[in-house]
Design an enzyme around this catalytic site. Structure first.
Site, short mmCIF file in Angstrom:
data_model
loop_
_atom_site.label_atom_id
_atom_site.label_comp_id
_atom_site.label_asym_id
_atom_site.label_seq_id
_atom_site.Cartn_x
_atom_site.Cartn_y
_atom_site.Cartn_z
N ASP A 63 -8.68 -5.23 -5.79
CA ASP A 63 -8.19 -4.17 -4.90
C ASP A 63 -8.61 -2.92 -5.74
O ASP A 63 -7.94 -2.49 -6.77
CB ASP A 63 -6.85 -4.32 -4.53
CG ASP A 63 -6.50 -3.09 -3.83
OD1 ASP A 63 -7.24 -2.38 -3.17
OD2 ASP A 63 -4.98 -2.87 -3.73
N HIS A 110 -6.46 -6.36 -1.45
CA HIS A 110 -5.07 -5.19 -1.17
C HIS A 110 -4.35 -6.32 -0.46
O HIS A 110 -4.51 -6.83 0.56
CB HIS A 110 -5.67 -4.13 -0.31
CG HIS A 110 -4.68 -2.91 -0.18
ND1 HIS A 110 -4.68 -2.24 -1.46
CD2 HIS A 110 -4.34 -2.29 0.64
CE1 HIS A 110 -3.89 -1.27 -0.78
NE2 HIS A 110 -3.70 -1.36 0.30
N SER A 144 0.90 -1.20 0.02
CA SER A 144 -0.11 0.15 0.02
C SER A 144 0.73 1.19 0.11
O SER A 144 1.76 1.38 -0.76
CB SER A 144 -1.07 -0.03 1.13
OG SER A 144 -2.11 0.65 1.03
#
Length: 508
Positions: A451, A476, A188
């Site tokens: 995601d 994710h 991320s």
């Protein structure tokens, strides 16, 4: 950068030189960043940060350790320092083995990652020492006396990368690890940091795994909700249609103040709706949409070990609830909201923009927004944007357009944080790091196509030295979590492929 999300996750993975051979003279160090990325929008972020604060920090036998860090790496005349938290796990370490450094993200570093995760599987094979460095201004790593806007000027990705470089340099000297190769891992926002660490400090970092990394900054990010719609459609074509019907119904009801009490009761709000502006209605509508955004982003991810609640709530669960109320999508919307409240043990839904501003303008480290939301939204206003707006017609929600997100920058941090400032900041970020056109080598970019953040990541190979891995059917940071028997074959293969790449790059 994650839509909703602030449940704290951190990174993993690794594979490097001397694979399984501690007798080799070479040494390798892995940098793994924490996978987080929360929504750029305020209301849902605020709620999630509180939930994460309450539930996501698992009890741990891992002790806090502290590193004396520079406050400003780019002003040699500034000698101020502060203490940055890190964790260490030497269970698998054999002298000469690699060092894994996990990079913390936009929330407290979770010590659960020092006991669980795919990266520890690599650590066991490679006899690695594992370190986790918490991101400045998050968790217990407090560089300044408070979170005033003046102090937050020391919060940015460039300072965070310099923190990593200084930490690595000093720890390598202190622990006699200067000959080691370092490999950065991140997920991320920390995935972007991992890629940018390799980009900006190639003399320190030999390779990087940048999972679910939104490396391209953008002010308006309506594509996030477009991917949410597509992901809901993968389960049921009627699901996003029902969601859109329900969202439109709520929007219509908001047009008449006589309906405020009904809406407040139906969705179990903490306060009766008081709509004085589009910000008030936007906060409410976004809070309801967030139920779907969060679940889609982390659909079926193996996060339970972190202490995260609600991992059993998937796209299937939400779509089935909506289908059960097919004749009244509005009722299905209520059912989804009630399910989420019950799952997280909340008595009511906090959807008040006024309360949000009250919390967000509290600059104390003990304030209700100090868990990360005041800091992260500041970073979106000054570096990344990432505003998941309803400006696209190809998504099921309504009521929180770009201007809603931009107004938060003004309301929370001051008049200077206007549209021009945000736009210039995003442009500068892409000029600094390259965005989609990053130029470097030995970085792999894994992403899950479920995601929504994959839209801002590298999903097609740039070059042989900058490969991408788009994993169908996962969300994710999926490749960073502990393996389990029900993992999709393509996820298993992706983990193996990344390991093979690292072996190749490190000539193992």
């Amino acid at each position: 950068f994650c839509h909703m999300t602030k449940s704290i996750i951190t990174w993993l993975l690794g594979s490097d030189s001397c694979w399984g051979n501690a007798s080799m003279s070479c040494r390798i160090v892995f940098v793994v960043a924490s996978c987080l990325l929360v929504s750029a929008s305020g209301i849902r972020v605020s709620q999630l940060f509180r939930l994460q604060k309450a539930f996501s920090l698992s009890p741990s036998i891992v002790e806090d350790q502290w590193f004396v860090q520079k406050l400003d790496h780019f002003n040699g005349a500034d000698s101020r320092t502060w203490k940055q938290r890190y964790f260490m796990n030497d269970t698998h370490y054999v002298p000469g083995g690699p060092i894994f450094l996990m990079i913390g993200g936009e929330g407290p570093a979770n010590p659960a990652w020092m006991q669980y995760g795919t990266w520890l599987t690599y650590a066991e094979k490679m006899h690695s020492l594992c370190l986790l460095l918490e991101h400045r201004f998050y968790g217990k790593s407090h560089p300044t006396e408070d979170l005033s806007t003046e102090n937050l000027r020391y919060l940015n990705s460039e300072q965070a990368l310099a923190d990593l470089a200084h930490f690595q340099t000093i720890m390598a000297e202190k622990m006699n690890l200067t000959a080691n190769k370092w490999v950065a891992f991140g997920g991320s926002y920390p995935g972007s940091l991992a890629a940018w660490y390799r980009l900006k400090y190639p003399h320190l970092v030999h390779a990087a795994v940048a999972s679910s990394a939104p490396v391209h900054a953008v002010v308006n990010f309506p594509e996030y909700l477009e991917v949410v719609r597509h992901s809901l459609e993968t389960y049921s074509s009627e699901c996003p249609v029902l969601v859109q019907n329900a969202s439109d119904t709520v929007m219509d009801l908001l047009k008449d103040p006589k309906n405020y009490e009904k809406l407040s009761k139906d969705f179990n709000l903490c306060e009766v709706l008081d709509i004085d502006s589009d910000m008030d209605s936007g906060a409410f509508l976004e809070a309801l949409a967030g139920n779907f955004m969060n679940v889609v982003q982390y659909n079926e991810d193996n996060r339970a070990f972190e202490g995260v609640l609600g991992t059993n709530i998937t796209i299937k669960v939400l779509c089935d609830l909506m289908a059960a109320s097919k004749n009244s999508p509005y009722s299905g919307y209520i059912a989804v909201s009630n399910l989420m409240l019950a799952t997280f043990g909340l008595k009511c839904l906090d959807a008040s923009y006024k309360k949000f501003l009250e919390d967000m303008t509290n600059v104390s480290w003990d304030g209700p927004a100090a868990g990360g939301e005041r800091q992260w939204i500041y970073q979106t206003c000054t570096e990344f944007g990432f505003y998941q707006s309803t400006d696209s017609p190809n998504q099921p929600f309504t009521g929180f357009p770009l201007k809603y997100h931009l107004q938060q920058c003004l309301d929370v941090y001051g008049a200077e944080f206007d549209f021009i400032t945000v736009t210039n900041a995003v442009q500068q970020t892409n000029e600094n790091y390259g965005g989609y056109s990053i130029k470097s080598s030995r970085i792999v970019f894994p992403n899950g196509n479920i995601d929504p953040w994959h839209f801002l990541g590298i999903t097609k190979q740039i070059s042989e030295e900058l490969p991408a891995v788009l994993i169908k059917g996962v969300a994710h940071c999926a490749n960073m979590y502990p393996a389990r028997p029900e993992d999709l074959p393509q996820l298993v293969s992706a983990r193996e492929y990344i390991g093979q790449l690292l072996q190749k790059w490190l000539e193992i």
